[in-house]
Every structure is written in C-alpha cells, then in structure tokens.
Design an enzyme around this catalytic site. Structure first.
Site, mmCIF file in Angstrom:
data_model
loop_
_atom_site.group_PDB
_atom_site.id
_atom_site.type_symbol
_atom_site.label_atom_id
_atom_site.label_comp_id
_atom_site.label_asym_id
_atom_site.label_seq_id
_atom_site.Cartn_x
_atom_site.Cartn_y
_atom_site.Cartn_z
ATOM 1 N N GLY A 278 0.827 -1.206 0.000
ATOM 2 C CA GLY A 278 0.000 0.000 0.000
ATOM 3 C C GLY A 278 0.856 1.249 0.000
ATOM 4 N N HIS A 451 -21.257 -7.207 -33.378
ATOM 5 C CA HIS A 451 -20.869 -8.622 -33.384
ATOM 6 C C HIS A 451 -19.802 -8.845 -34.453
ATOM 7 C CE1 HIS A 451 -21.168 -12.959 -33.230
ATOM 8 N NE2 HIS A 451 -21.256 -12.971 -34.560
HETATM 9 P P1 NAD Z 1 -2.829 -2.325 -2.431
HETATM 10 O O1 NAD Z 1 -3.591 -1.663 -1.359
HETATM 11 O O2 NAD Z 1 -3.454 -2.512 -3.758
HETATM 12 O O3 NAD Z 1 -2.371 -3.759 -1.961
HETATM 13 C C1 NAD Z 1 -1.600 -3.971 -0.819
HETATM 14 C C2 NAD Z 1 -1.788 -5.393 -0.383
HETATM 15 O O4 NAD Z 1 -0.826 -5.682 0.625
HETATM 16 C C3 NAD Z 1 -3.166 -5.639 0.236
HETATM 17 O O5 NAD Z 1 -3.735 -6.788 -0.345
HETATM 18 C C4 NAD Z 1 -2.862 -5.822 1.712
HETATM 19 O O6 NAD Z 1 -3.756 -6.690 2.365
HETATM 20 C C5 NAD Z 1 -1.456 -6.394 1.664
HETATM 21 N N1 NAD Z 1 -0.657 -6.194 2.877
HETATM 22 C C6 NAD Z 1 -0.604 -5.100 3.667
HETATM 23 N N2 NAD Z 1 0.286 -5.290 4.659
HETATM 24 C C7 NAD Z 1 0.828 -6.521 4.477
HETATM 25 C C8 NAD Z 1 1.815 -7.285 5.164
HETATM 26 N N3 NAD Z 1 2.436 -6.806 6.231
HETATM 27 N N4 NAD Z 1 2.105 -8.522 4.701
HETATM 28 C C9 NAD Z 1 1.473 -9.020 3.599
HETATM 29 N N5 NAD Z 1 0.530 -8.337 2.918
HETATM 30 C C10 NAD Z 1 0.217 -7.108 3.336
HETATM 31 O O7 NAD Z 1 -1.459 -1.498 -2.538
HETATM 32 P P2 NAD Z 1 -0.301 -1.518 -3.615
HETATM 33 O O8 NAD Z 1 -0.348 -2.729 -4.456
HETATM 34 O O9 NAD Z 1 0.927 -1.183 -2.853
HETATM 35 O O10 NAD Z 1 -0.672 -0.287 -4.510
HETATM 36 C C11 NAD Z 1 -0.887 0.991 -3.921
HETATM 37 C C12 NAD Z 1 -1.951 1.729 -4.645
HETATM 38 O O11 NAD Z 1 -1.459 2.172 -5.904
HETATM 39 C C13 NAD Z 1 -3.161 0.876 -4.992
HETATM 40 O O12 NAD Z 1 -4.087 0.826 -3.953
HETATM 41 C C14 NAD Z 1 -3.725 1.591 -6.153
HETATM 42 O O13 NAD Z 1 -4.573 2.599 -5.686
HETATM 43 C C15 NAD Z 1 -2.517 2.187 -6.821
HETATM 44 N N6 NAD Z 1 -2.179 1.393 -8.004
HETATM 45 C C16 NAD Z 1 -3.110 1.292 -8.991
HETATM 46 C C17 NAD Z 1 -2.838 0.539 -10.103
HETATM 47 C C18 NAD Z 1 -3.883 0.427 -11.160
HETATM 48 O O14 NAD Z 1 -4.803 1.228 -11.159
HETATM 49 N N7 NAD Z 1 -3.784 -0.525 -12.076
HETATM 50 C C19 NAD Z 1 -1.631 -0.124 -10.223
HETATM 51 C C20 NAD Z 1 -0.718 -0.032 -9.196
HETATM 52 C C21 NAD Z 1 -1.005 0.748 -8.092
#
Ligand code: NAD
Ligand code: FAD
Length: 474
Positions: A278, A451
């Site tokens: 995150g 289609h």
């Molecule tokens: P995310 O919030 O998508 O995912 C983080 C994941 O890490 C979650 O599933 C969470 O449960 C897990 N997690 C948290 N702490 C943990 C721990 N200690 N051990 C194991 N798992 C843990 O965050 P992200 O992937 O870092 O991305 C950040 C943000 O960037 C996203 O929320 C999104 O908004 C944005 N982003 C968007 C896109 C897109 O739109 N395609 C792509 C990349 C990033």
C-alpha cells in the site's frame, strides 16, 4: 520579493499537472511546484504516475506480455519461433524512453498553457505563502490566491523489511531490475504486487506473493477475484494468502523471509523482494505550523466533497486525500477544483471511478461489489456471462473470465459491473457511462452491441440479470 499567482499547485502528478493546465486554460495565472527528480538527476514532471507508476508499469507489462505470448500462446495459432530470448536492458530502455517522452510532454504542455513550473520542495505557510526549497538549498517564496495541494503518495515501508533498493525494493526498484531475478518474493497481493509480479513471472522468474489477508483481492467482487485467482495460478504465480511476514533478512545476495500462515511458521528464500503493501499520503514536511489545514490519522489532507480543506483558498486533490489512489480520480479532482476556483461548477463522483488491474486476464470494475450490496442491505440481482461463450473471445483464444452485472432488485438501476478477461480495461467504460447516466440493466440489455466483439459479454450479462441471455442457459 515573492511572486504572486492566482493558483499555486503543489505537486505535478496526474492530479496536480492536470489542475494546473485546467486553471491556466481558464485564464488563471498558475505555477506548479514539484520536487520529483528523474533517473537522470533532473527535475521530471508527472509524479508517481509518469515516472514510476502507471506508465512505466504498463510499458513493462506490454513488453513481457509480447514475450509470454511468443513463448506460450502463439503455438495454437500455428506460429513458432526457436529459442526466443528477452533483452531485459532493451526492455527497460524502452520503458525509460516512454517515461521521458511523457514527462517531457508535460513540460511542453506547461509551456503552451503558460503554467510556470517551479522545481523544488514546497512547504505551505499560513496566508497561502508557499516556500520552495530548490535542490541547491536556495529558498524562494510564492504567494497565491488559491493553493491546490497535490502531494501524492509514497510506498509504505515495513519496519522489518526496509527498502535497500538493491535486494528489498519498492515499485521504482521493481521497474528497474537489470536482469530477471531467479526468485522474486512479493509482499502484498494488491495491484502493484500482481502487476509487477506478472511482469517478472512472464520473463521467467519464480514469483511468490505473500498476502496478509485470507481473501484474494478483497476489494474486488469475489466471483471476479476467484476467476482471476484461477488464471494467475495457471500462470504459475504462487499466491500465499493469510500469510503474515515477520522477518526479511538480507544475507549476501539473498533475502531470507519468515512468515506465519494457517499451517504455522514458514520460510522462503528469494533473490529480490518487492514490498507492495500500500501507499501513504506524501504529506511529510508539507505543512508549516498554523496553516489550519488538517491531516487525518493516515496523514491524508482532510477535504470535503469538493476537495476544499476548510481553509480559505486551500484545496487538496489526488492520492493525498480520501478516495481511491488512482491517477484518473486525481485528474478529475484537479479539473473540478480548477473549475470551482474559476467560479464554474466542478464535481467528481467517487461512486463511478473505474478500477483496472492490468494483469492477464485484466480485471476491471465500477460501482459496488456483490459483497458490498449484501453488507449494505441493498436488494440486488445479478447476471453474468463467460467469455468462453463469446465468438470474438474464442477467435482470439482469450476465453478466460466473465462479465458480471449487479442491478437493484426493485428498480433495476445498475449498482456495479465487474469484469475479468482480455481488454476489459477498455470495456469497463461502457458501464461507467451507463452508471453516470443512472442507467439500468435493461438499458444495457437493449443497446445494440457490435458482433463479434468482446463487449457482447456485457450485453449478455445485462440480459442475464433478467434471465434472458441468448447464448447460455439461464
Ligand atoms: P494495495 O492496497 O493494492 O495492496 C496492498 C496489499 O498488501 C493488500 O492486499 C494488503 O492486504 C497487503 N498487505 C498489507 N500489509 C501486508 C503485510 N504486512 N504482509 C502481507 N501483505 C500485506 O497497494 P499496492 O499494491 O501497494 O498499490 C498501492 C496503490 O497504488 C493501490 O491501492 C492503487 O490505488 C494504486 N495502483 C493502482 C494501479 C492500477 O490502477 N492498475 C496499479 C498499481 C497501483
Ligand atoms: P503523484 O503522482 O504521487 O504526484 C505527486 C507529486 O508531488 C510528485 O511528483 C511528488 O514528488 C510531488 N510532491 C510531493 N510533495 C511535494 C512537496 N511538498 N513539494 C513539491 N512537490 C511535492 N493509477 C492508475 O490509475 N492506473 C494505473 O495503472 C496505476 N499504476 C500504478 C503503478 C504503480 C507501480 C504505482 C506505484 C502506482 C500506480 N497508480 C496507478 C497510482 C497512480 O500512480 C497514483 O494514483 C497517481 O500518481 C496519483 O497522482 P497524484 O498527482 O495525486 O500524486
């Protein structure tokens, strides 16, 4: 003497640069301050999105997809190639060139729109004074009638897995590996973990993703998440759910991990570790004493529905405020705030912001999930349709996934549309438009779809809400 502007924007990511351009288009004298320094050590506009986010990740996703198709998917079309190889350096070079093209593009757009770019780190002082510290340590001051804070976000660091940008990396590091790691560990099966994990998996890395939550893609509709999980598993992504990391120790060129899951204590050795758990608002050092601008418990700038901070002339947009951390959400807020400042109407509907995960298959949705409808006690009905029954998908050999439409049980109004499959990043916008126009499942069902197209799955899923899909049993 400080220079005065109608609008000073802090941050030139997709929220800030768009706000600055729109403000300038509306005749406001506008400056945009940004602290980002690119790989070449020079200021680079575009923020996370253009430098180390959306654009470079999509460049690598596309390169790795081409390689994966060549090595895994072309044979069925009768196409073969002997010993295909990937030049990772060339792939990263292509990505860097795309980044430069787009960050340079913002410089040109600022020039043509007469936005003044200011390189340096900004601190907001009381009375809408913006103090800017340049890379050489010199400090200048700007004053503004309106300040738009668009400071974005930064990766969250785990205390026991600190980034060393060699073995333990954040998104920027994982976009710049010099060669394909043999074993890549990823902490967090979120958007970044899945997208960047997919890139390196397709190029031959063994990828293990450790996720703390017991459910996969908890924010997505769980039917869609389950269908996506099945496909990722087939691709060899090893996703371990309900796993709590306790240690990540660098030993030589390896990272030794310890975590606990339902089976007890586990260990794993990888060559590179991507921590993607995150992001948090990039508001450190942003506010001097006495501005009156409030931060919430997660460090985000507190704003109302119109991105106003409650302090006269101070607004905040993008990743540093509530709502999804998505580039397009920030850009829309930027346009809305610039228009409000210019005395026009401006509004962003957070309920219809589309989400896309650019894996293969892609995942995309807008609106509420079935789980949210249940939790909120909203009466609903659903209809779904698999791509395996869509002629175009079969012709493309892209039969994985489905479309699911959720509508209100009594009014038929669309509540959410969820998709997993090829090209759904493009298809989701039909649902966004329908929901913005307060459409119903019946509306989607009565619209003529060409289609053969993948979009016929949306049409059939909408028909299925009323149990009248044509090409499957209801
Ligand atoms: P995310 O919030 O998508 O995912 C983080 C994941 O890490 C979650 O599933 C969470 O449960 C897990 N997690 C948290 N702490 C943990 C721990 N200690 N051990 C194991 N798992 C843990 O965050 P992200 O992937 O870092 O991305 C950040 C943000 O960037 C996203 O929320 C999104 O908004 C944005 N982003 C968007 C896109 C897109 O739109 N395609 C792509 C990349 C990033
Ligand atoms: P940012 O893009 O973070 O920009 C903020 C800018 O402000 C930065 O340049 C920063 O240096 C500058 N800044 C901060 N504080 C100050 C200060 N005090 N003074 C001066 N300058 C300052 N989103 C999508 O919608 N689609 C995607 O495909 C997607 N892919 C992503 C992939 C990755 C790997 C990552 C990390 C993110 C991705 N995102 C994606 C999320 C997207 O990048 C962010 O939502 C978006 O960049 C937020 O825009 P922003 O303008 O609010 O902030």
């Amino acid at each position: 003497m400080s220079q005065h502007f109608d609008v000073v924007v802090i941050g030139a990511g997709p929220a800030g640069y768009v706000a600055a351009i729109r403000a300038a288009q509306l005749g406001l004298k506008t400056a945009c301050v940004d602290a980002y320094v690119g790989k070449d050590g020079k200021p680079a506009l575009g923020g996370t999105c253009l430098n180390v986010g959306c654009i470079p990740s999509k460049a690598l996703l596309d390169s790795s997809k081409q390689f994966h198709n060549l090595t895994h998917n072309f044979a069925v079309h009768g196409i073969s190639a002997s010993n295909p190889t990937i030049d990772v350096g060339a792939m990263i070079g292509r990505k860097d060139k795309i980044v430069k093209q787009f960050t340079g593009g913002i410089t040109m757009l600022f020039k043509s729109n007469k936005v003044t770019p200011v390189a340096g780190f900004a601190t907001l002082k009381p009375g809408r004074v913006v103090s800017v510290k340049a890379a050489d340590g010199s400090v200048s001051e700007l004053t503004a009638t309106n300040v738009i804070i668009a400071a974005g976000s930064v990766p969250i660091e785990l205390p026991f897995a600190k980034f060393d940008n060699k073995n333990i990396v954040d998104n920027a590091g994982a976009l710049d590996f010099a060669s394909t790691p043999k074993r890549l560990g990823v902490i967090g099966a979120g958007v970044i973990g899945l997208e960047l994990g997919s890139v390196w998996k397709r190029l031959g890395a063994e990828v293990t993703i450790i996720e703390a939550l017991p459910d996969f893609l908890a924010a997505a509709d769980q039917d869609i998440a389950k269908a996506a999980a099945r496909e990722f598993k087939k691709q060899g992504l090893d996703i371990r759910l309900g796993a709590k990391l306790s240690k990540a120790e660098v030993k030589g060129d390896e990272v030794h991990l310890a975590y606990t899951d339902a089976k007890g204590e586990q260990s794993l050795v990888v060559d590179k570790l991507l921590v993607a758990v995150g992001r948090r608002a990039g508001t450190q050092g942003l506010l001097a004493e006495g501005t009156g601008v409030q931060l919430d418990e997660r460090g985000r700038v507190v704003v109302d529905d119109h991105c106003w901070t409650g302090v006269e002339g101070v607004w905040a947009i993008g990743d540093c405020v509530r709502g999804p951390m998505l580039a397009h959400k920030g850009s829309e807020e930027g346009i809305a705030v610039a228009e409000l400042i210019a005395g026009k109407a401006g509004h962003v509907n957070l309920d219809t912001v589309p989400w896309v995960i650019y894996t293969e298959p892609e995942v995309a949705w807008v609106g509420k999930t079935e789980e949210q409808c249940k939790a909120e006690g909203i009466p609903y009905k659903t209809g779904s349709f698999p791509f395996a029954a869509v002629g175009r998908a079969v012709a493309m050999n892209e039969t994985a996934g489905m479309v699911k439409v959720i509508a209100h049980a009594e009014t038929d109004r669309l509540l959410g549309v969820h998709m997993v499959g090829a090209c759904v990043s493009e298809m989701v916008h039909e649902a966004v438009v329908a929901m913005e126009f307060k459409g119903s499942a019946e509306d989607l069902a009565r619209i003529c779809h060409a289609h053969p197209t993948l979009s016929e799955a949306v049409h059939e899923a909408a028909l299925a809400v009323d149990k009248r899909a044509i090409h499957k049993a209801n």
